[in-house]
Design a protein around this motif. Structure first.
Motif, PDB file in Angstrom:
ATOM      1  N   ASP A   1       0.831  -1.209   0.000  1.00 56.33           N
ATOM      2  CA  ASP A   1       0.000   0.000   0.000  1.00 56.33           C
ATOM      3  C   ASP A   1       0.863   1.255   0.000  1.00 56.33           C
ATOM      4  O   ASP A   1       1.915   1.305   0.646  1.00 56.33           O
ATOM      5  CB  ASP A   1      -0.922   0.032   1.226  1.00 56.33           C
ATOM      6  N   VAL A   2       0.397   2.265  -0.714  1.00 56.31           N
ATOM      7  CA  VAL A   2       1.073   3.563  -0.731  1.00 56.31           C
ATOM      8  C   VAL A   2       0.030   4.639  -0.456  1.00 56.31           C
ATOM      9  O   VAL A   2      -1.023   4.673  -1.103  1.00 56.31           O
ATOM     10  CB  VAL A   2       1.746   3.848  -2.086  1.00 56.31           C
ATOM     11  N   ILE A   3       0.317   5.488   0.513  1.00 58.21           N
ATOM     12  CA  ILE A   3      -0.576   6.609   0.795  1.00 58.21           C
ATOM     13  C   ILE A   3       0.167   7.903   0.522  1.00 58.21           C
ATOM     14  O   ILE A   3       1.398   7.950   0.532  1.00 58.21           O
ATOM     15  CB  ILE A   3      -1.089   6.609   2.248  1.00 58.21           C
ATOM     16  N   VAL A   4      -0.589   8.970   0.266  1.00 56.14           N
ATOM     17  CA  VAL A   4      -0.016  10.300   0.141  1.00 56.14           C
ATOM     18  C   VAL A   4      -0.722  11.185   1.151  1.00 56.14           C
ATOM     19  O   VAL A   4      -1.925  11.040   1.386  1.00 56.14           O
ATOM     20  CB  VAL A   4      -0.169  10.860  -1.295  1.00 56.14           C
ATOM     21  N   ARG A   5       0.031  12.067   1.787  1.00 57.93           N
ATOM     22  CA  ARG A   5      -0.562  13.006   2.745  1.00 57.93           C
ATOM     23  C   ARG A   5       0.072  14.374   2.551  1.00 57.93           C
ATOM     24  O   ARG A   5       1.267  14.486   2.283  1.00 57.93           O
ATOM     25  CB  ARG A   5      -0.388  12.526   4.189  1.00 57.93           C
ATOM     26  N   ASP A   6      -0.742  15.399   2.674  1.00 54.95           N
ATOM     27  CA  ASP A   6      -0.253  16.765   2.568  1.00 54.95           C
ATOM     28  C   ASP A   6       0.430  17.165   3.871  1.00 54.95           C
ATOM     29  O   ASP A   6       0.026  16.729   4.948  1.00 54.95           O
ATOM     30  CB  ASP A   6      -1.415  17.718   2.268  1.00 54.95           C
ATOM     31  N   LEU A   7       1.466  17.976   3.781  1.00 54.38           N
ATOM     32  CA  LEU A   7       2.215  18.405   4.962  1.00 54.38           C
ATOM     33  C   LEU A   7       1.967  19.883   5.273  1.00 54.38           C
ATOM     34  O   LEU A   7       2.868  20.600   5.682  1.00 54.38           O
ATOM     35  CB  LEU A   7       3.716  18.149   4.757  1.00 54.38           C
ATOM     36  N   GLY A   8       0.716  20.305   5.092  1.00 56.69           N
ATOM     37  CA  GLY A   8       0.374  21.693   5.382  1.00 56.69           C
ATOM     38  C   GLY A   8       0.860  22.652   4.320  1.00 56.69           C
ATOM     39  O   GLY A   8       1.213  23.800   4.624  1.00 56.69           O
ATOM     40  N   SER A   9       0.870  22.198   3.068  1.00 54.56           N
ATOM     41  CA  SER A   9       1.362  23.026   1.970  1.00 54.56           C
ATOM     42  C   SER A   9       0.445  24.217   1.716  1.00 54.56           C
ATOM     43  O   SER A   9      -0.727  24.217   2.102  1.00 54.56           O
ATOM     44  CB  SER A   9       1.479  22.194   0.696  1.00 54.56           C
ATOM     45  N   THR A  10       0.971  25.223   1.037  1.00 57.71           N
ATOM     46  CA  THR A  10       0.187  26.418   0.713  1.00 57.71           C
ATOM     47  C   THR A  10      -0.913  26.129  -0.293  1.00 57.71           C
ATOM     48  O   THR A  10      -2.061  26.566  -0.137  1.00 57.71           O
ATOM     49  CB  THR A  10       1.106  27.526   0.160  1.00 57.71           C
ATOM     50  N   ASN A  11      -0.587  25.374  -1.338  1.00 52.61           N
ATOM     51  CA  ASN A  11      -1.533  25.132  -2.424  1.00 52.61           C
ATOM     52  C   ASN A  11      -2.213  23.774  -2.375  1.00 52.61           C
ATOM     53  O   ASN A  11      -2.988  23.440  -3.271  1.00 52.61           O
ATOM     54  CB  ASN A  11      -0.821  25.305  -3.775  1.00 52.61           C
ATOM     55  N   GLY A  12      -1.944  23.000  -1.340  1.00 53.90           N
ATOM     56  CA  GLY A  12      -2.635  21.735  -1.180  1.00 53.90           C
ATOM     57  C   GLY A  12      -2.130  20.643  -2.108  1.00 53.90           C
ATOM     58  O   GLY A  12      -1.313  20.871  -3.000  1.00 53.90           O
ATOM     59  N   THR A  13      -2.639  19.438  -1.865  1.00 50.16           N
ATOM     60  CA  THR A  13      -2.301  18.263  -2.667  1.00 50.16           C
ATOM     61  C   THR A  13      -3.585  17.667  -3.204  1.00 50.16           C
ATOM     62  O   THR A  13      -4.560  17.527  -2.473  1.00 50.16           O
ATOM     63  CB  THR A  13      -1.547  17.219  -1.825  1.00 50.16           C
ATOM     64  N   LYS A  14      -3.581  17.321  -4.478  1.00 48.57           N
ATOM     65  CA  LYS A  14      -4.770  16.770  -5.119  1.00 48.57           C
ATOM     66  C   LYS A  14      -4.498  15.365  -5.649  1.00 48.57           C
ATOM     67  O   LYS A  14      -3.386  15.064  -6.076  1.00 48.57           O
ATOM     68  CB  LYS A  14      -5.234  17.658  -6.278  1.00 48.57           C
ATOM     69  N   VAL A  15      -5.529  14.533  -5.613  1.00 45.79           N
ATOM     70  CA  VAL A  15      -5.479  13.227  -6.260  1.00 45.79           C
ATOM     71  C   VAL A  15      -6.616  13.185  -7.265  1.00 45.79           C
ATOM     72  O   VAL A  15      -7.782  13.333  -6.896  1.00 45.79           O
ATOM     73  CB  VAL A  15      -5.609  12.073  -5.247  1.00 45.79           C
ATOM     74  N   ASN A  16      -6.265  13.060  -8.529  1.00 48.07           N
ATOM     75  CA  ASN A  16      -7.242  13.079  -9.626  1.00 48.07           C
ATOM     76  C   ASN A  16      -8.098  14.349  -9.584  1.00 48.07           C
ATOM     77  O   ASN A  16      -9.310  14.312  -9.798  1.00 48.07           O
ATOM     78  CB  ASN A  16      -8.121  11.834  -9.594  1.00 48.07           C
ATOM     79  N   GLY A  17      -7.435  15.468  -9.239  1.00 47.74           N
ATOM     80  CA  GLY A  17      -8.105  16.761  -9.252  1.00 47.74           C
ATOM     81  C   GLY A  17      -8.867  17.126  -7.997  1.00 47.74           C
ATOM     82  O   GLY A  17      -9.417  18.222  -7.902  1.00 47.74           O
TER      83      GLY A  17
END
Length: 271
Positions: free
Chosen positions: A228-244
């Protein structure tokens, strides 16, 4: 931060976040303490007089112990890696690339025992094994060394980076086993994801560096545990998107997903 402070961080994290009964016969805090002991035991002097340690640490668990950590494995892997990297920094050790921790199942181990194998993985994917340190629950005393502290200028990542006007990515790869997943990053590079966590951002000390003004210095991270692979945002300014779609918290990735960091896009392929 003193060495004792790093050890207290391990205790605070593992006794707080993971303070509950485990099906495993091993506690995460015991693995964390042993991990730092292994790093200390494997340190050596290189020809430049730097104190060097291996960059990859494989924690081998019995099948029932590995299963017992299933619910917290990504979080545990993250905390073990952070503790190791802080220890390397605090002790002034030199490591090629970034220090990593991975978990493996070893059917030869009985419940309640674990091994930690240290090795160096170079940029071409070749590795040099260092003997495993096996252990029961009780800690093992390792010999102490008295080496001089290296020049901070020597403690740099062993990678070449040439910035351009277009979004590009600098990748610190980790090869050896068949990867659970592969990323295609800006510029067309393919990045293998093995067990561990990979920070993505604009800062040159990130595992995957994306040269894009819309990407934060530490934007997000991938955590690979098992298949399994997960992605998590680290409090970025512009955020993180998956498939928009902007993600909140951990997002489990599926084959074919496209992850957006600022204006840069990364494609995900499951093996």
């Amino acid at each position: 931060m003193a060495k004792g402070t790093v050890e207290r961080r391990i205790e605070n994290v593992f006794e707080g976040l993971f303070a509950r009964a485990f099906k495993s016969g091993i506690k995460p805090m015991q693995i964390g303490r042993r991990l730092l002991q292994v790093a200390d035991a494997e340190r050596d002097l290189d020809p430049q007089g730097r104190r060097v340690v291996p960059n990859t640490y494989i924690v081998q668990l019995s099948p029932p112990d590995r299963e017992g950590f299933a619910d917290i494995e990504p979080a545990m892997l993250y905390e073990l890696t952070e503790a190791l990297r802080q220890h390397v920094k605090t002790e002034g050790y030199h490591v090629s690339g970034k220090a990593r921790v991975a978990l493996r199942t070893n059917t030869d181990l009985r419940k309640g025992r674990f091994d930690i194998t240290a090795k160096n993985v170079d940029q071409e994917g070749n590795s040099q094994e260092v003997p495993a340190v096996a252990g029961d629950v009780a800690p093992v005393a390792y010999p102490k060394f008295d080496f001089s502290t290296p020049d901070p200028d020597d403690m740099q990542l062993d990678v070449n980076y040439v910035p351009t006007g277009e979004p590009t990515a600098l990748v610190i790869p980790l090869h050896g086993d068949t990867p659970p997943a592969v990323l295609t990053v800006p510029g067309g590079q393919r990045v293998e994801l093995h067990e561990g966590h990979y920070v993505v951002g604009r800062h040159l000390e990130c595992d995957i560096v994306i040269s894009d003004s819309n990407v934060s210095r530490r934007h997000a991270e991938f955590v690979c545990a098992g298949r399994d692979v997960i992605v998590r945002d680290l409090g970025s300014t512009n955020g993180t998107k998956v498939n928009g779609v902007v993600i909140k918290g951990d997002q489990l990735l599926q084959h074919g997903d496209v992850i957006g960091f600022g204006t840069a896009q990364v494609s995900f392929e499951a093996s």
